[in-house]
Design an enzyme around this catalytic site. Structure first.
Site, PDB file in Angstrom:
ATOM      1  N   GLU A  68     -20.888  17.521 -57.920  1.00  0.00           N
ATOM      2  CA  GLU A  68     -21.774  16.886 -58.909  1.00  0.00           C
ATOM      3  C   GLU A  68     -21.053  16.712 -60.254  1.00  0.00           C
ATOM      4  O   GLU A  68     -21.318  15.783 -60.993  1.00  0.00           O
ATOM      5  CB  GLU A  68     -23.033  17.736 -59.135  1.00  0.00           C
ATOM      6  CG  GLU A  68     -23.912  17.877 -57.919  1.00  0.00           C
ATOM      7  CD  GLU A  68     -24.865  16.707 -57.713  1.00  0.00           C
ATOM      8  OE1 GLU A  68     -25.290  16.113 -58.705  1.00  0.00           O
ATOM      9  OE2 GLU A  68     -25.159  16.404 -56.543  1.00  0.00           O
ATOM     10  N   HIS A 111     -22.436  16.743 -49.502  1.00  0.00           N
ATOM     11  CA  HIS A 111     -21.417  16.621 -50.549  1.00  0.00           C
ATOM     12  C   HIS A 111     -19.995  16.857 -50.040  1.00  0.00           C
ATOM     13  O   HIS A 111     -19.039  16.436 -50.669  1.00  0.00           O
ATOM     14  CB  HIS A 111     -21.689  17.636 -51.668  1.00  0.00           C
ATOM     15  CG  HIS A 111     -22.876  17.317 -52.518  1.00  0.00           C
ATOM     16  ND1 HIS A 111     -24.142  17.170 -52.005  1.00  0.00           N
ATOM     17  CD2 HIS A 111     -22.978  17.097 -53.858  1.00  0.00           C
ATOM     18  CE1 HIS A 111     -24.979  16.897 -52.998  1.00  0.00           C
ATOM     19  NE2 HIS A 111     -24.304  16.851 -54.119  1.00  0.00           N
ATOM     20  N   CYS A 158     -22.788  19.616 -44.998  1.00  0.00           N
ATOM     21  CA  CYS A 158     -23.509  19.388 -46.253  1.00  0.00           C
ATOM     22  C   CYS A 158     -23.080  18.009 -46.743  1.00  0.00           C
ATOM     23  O   CYS A 158     -21.893  17.651 -46.636  1.00  0.00           O
ATOM     24  CB  CYS A 158     -23.135  20.468 -47.269  1.00  0.00           C
ATOM     25  SG  CYS A 158     -23.767  20.123 -48.930  1.00  0.00           S
ATOM     26  N   ASP A 215     -32.055  12.204 -49.555  1.00  0.00           N
ATOM     27  CA  ASP A 215     -31.262  13.420 -49.757  1.00  0.00           C
ATOM     28  C   ASP A 215     -31.787  14.088 -51.022  1.00  0.00           C
ATOM     29  O   ASP A 215     -32.581  13.522 -51.772  1.00  0.00           O
ATOM     30  CB  ASP A 215     -29.782  13.048 -49.931  1.00  0.00           C
ATOM     31  CG  ASP A 215     -28.920  14.287 -50.181  1.00  0.00           C
ATOM     32  OD1 ASP A 215     -29.111  15.295 -49.471  1.00  0.00           O
ATOM     33  OD2 ASP A 215     -28.073  14.273 -51.090  1.00  0.00           O
ATOM     34  N   SER A 216     -31.297  15.298 -51.265  1.00  0.00           N
ATOM     35  CA  SER A 216     -31.678  15.986 -52.494  1.00  0.00           C
ATOM     36  C   SER A 216     -31.038  15.332 -53.717  1.00  0.00           C
ATOM     37  O   SER A 216     -31.439  15.611 -54.841  1.00  0.00           O
ATOM     38  CB  SER A 216     -31.245  17.453 -52.403  1.00  0.00           C
ATOM     39  OG  SER A 216     -29.875  17.523 -52.067  1.00  0.00           O
ATOM     40  N   CYS A 249     -29.913  14.763 -45.756  1.00  0.00           N
ATOM     41  CA  CYS A 249     -29.648  16.112 -46.263  1.00  0.00           C
ATOM     42  C   CYS A 249     -29.611  17.124 -45.109  1.00  0.00           C
ATOM     43  O   CYS A 249     -30.561  17.202 -44.313  1.00  0.00           O
ATOM     44  CB  CYS A 249     -30.768  16.469 -47.241  1.00  0.00           C
ATOM     45  SG  CYS A 249     -30.670  18.133 -47.895  1.00  0.00           S
TER      46      CYS A 249
HETATM   47  N1  DGL Z   1     -27.943  17.689 -49.664  1.00  0.00           N
HETATM   48  C1  DGL Z   1     -27.764  19.093 -49.471  1.00  0.00           C
HETATM   49  C2  DGL Z   1     -27.335  19.354 -48.033  1.00  0.00           C
HETATM   50  O1  DGL Z   1     -26.771  18.515 -47.375  1.00  0.00           O
HETATM   51  C3  DGL Z   1     -26.769  19.673 -50.441  1.00  0.00           C
HETATM   52  C4  DGL Z   1     -27.230  19.713 -51.869  1.00  0.00           C
HETATM   53  C5  DGL Z   1     -28.418  20.618 -52.089  1.00  0.00           C
HETATM   54  O2  DGL Z   1     -28.316  21.845 -51.945  1.00  0.00           O
HETATM   55  O3  DGL Z   1     -29.467  20.071 -52.402  1.00  0.00           O
HETATM   56  O4  DGL Z   1     -27.576  20.417 -47.533  1.00  0.00           O
END
Ligand code: DGL
Length: 308
Positions: A189, A223, A221, A47-48, A110
């Site tokens: 975050e 998060h 998403c 993931d990011s 992600c």
């Molecule tokens: N992990 C990203 C997503 O699920 C969210 C956070 C980001 O923008 O990097 O789209």
């Protein structure tokens, strides 16, 4: 089915001179490819940042025997506001890193990377690779009663239109209303999961969807499942919240079984069952991960993802 086929050795992809590659700091792809046929190898999840831990957590719950190598690209977060080209490049680098850990399959946790890069990297990959969009879309299409589905996600995910496309393929005629909620990621975050600021921003974002009479809302998403109680309260009981993480874990289990890659139950444990890597801020990640995973995370290693 040829159970070994997804893992066939691609010797044509190996560097001609690994000594030179080593000198340049390029990962040893031969070593990474040598172990991928083992069904006891770990699964790579990326993931990011920390958000993908909601997917890792579901994999830990649904297929507890599997080992996981997790990578969070904390140095380059957010992915959600970057271009497709950039996300494809980042995803390729992360996949190259995960392969040095001999992973047998990869989950792109992600949503943004799944939207922008999955198709491209899947076509290039010699191991099975899945994203989170299909799982979320499938669940939403099956639970909606009135055929009106909301999807919230990053600007990238919503702009790509991929949830609409996949949901409509599964259930033609469905009305899909997307809404980008870019402020949710920094709020999570910052740990503001239950806070009046989060409530205020969420009610502004969701007011548009509330007027559209949706009965299902995809948390598109990584998060957003961490904001589930706030989102559920604001949308009301008649709206079913869909967390793609749950279905993704089930999809992974099936994928591993179909390819003969599910871990043997009596396999010997060697080393940490779950390993965590990030591109920046390892300690912050460790604290966050410990807060949302069932077990304490003892260590997170920082790597330089630009070397891959
Ligand atoms: N992990 C990203 C997503 O699920 C969210 C956070 C980001 O923008 O990097 O789209």
């Amino acid at each position: 089915m040829d159970r070994q086929s997804p893992c066939a050795q691609r010797t044509d992809l190996l560097p001609k001179d690994q000594g030179l590659a080593d000198a340049l700091g390029i990962p040893d792809r031969k070593a990474s490819l040598a172990g991928i046929q083992s069904r006891n190898a770990p699964v790579g999840v990326f993931d990011s940042g920390v958000g993908g831990l909601t997917v890792a957590r579901e994999i830990m719950r649904q297929i507890p025997e599997e080992r996981i190598i997790y990578f969070g690209d904390t140095a380059r977060l957010p992915y959600g506001s970057k271009s497709k080209d950039t996300i494809v490049r980042y995803s390729r680098q992360v996949i190259r890193f995960l392969k040095t850990k001999n992973v047998k399959a990869i989950v792109i946790a992600c949503n943004t990377a799944s939207s922008y890069a999955l198709e491209t990297v899947q076509a290039e990959s010699d191991i099975p690779l899945i994203g989170v969009i299909n799982a979320g879309a499938r669940t939403a299409a099956s639970v909606t009663r009135n055929g009106r589905i909301g999807v919230i996600g990053t600007e990238g995910t919503i702009g790509s239109g991929i949830y609409t496309e996949v949901i409509r393929k599964l259930r033609p005629g469905t009305e899909v209303i997307g809404k980008a909620c870019p402020l949710f990621v920094p709020l999570v975050e910052e740990g503001l999961l239950h806070d009046s600021v989060t409530d205020e921003i969420a009610s502004r974002y969701l007011s548009e969807l509330k007027g559209k009479y949706i009965d299902t809302l995809v948390l598109g998403c990584t998060h957003y499942p961490l904001l589930r109680s706030t989102l559920g309260r604001l949308m009301g009981e008649h709206v079913t919240l869909v967390n793609p993480a749950y279905e993704t874990a089930l999809e992974l289990r099936k994928l591993l079984q179909d390819h003969g890659l599910d871990r043997e139950r009596d396999a010997v444990e060697d080393g940490e069952k779950y390993q965590f890597f990030v591109s920046d801020l390892a300690e912050k990640f460790t604290d966050f991960a410990t807060a949302i995973l069932p077990n304490e995370v003892r260590e997170t290693k920082k790597i330089d993802i630009e070397n891959y």
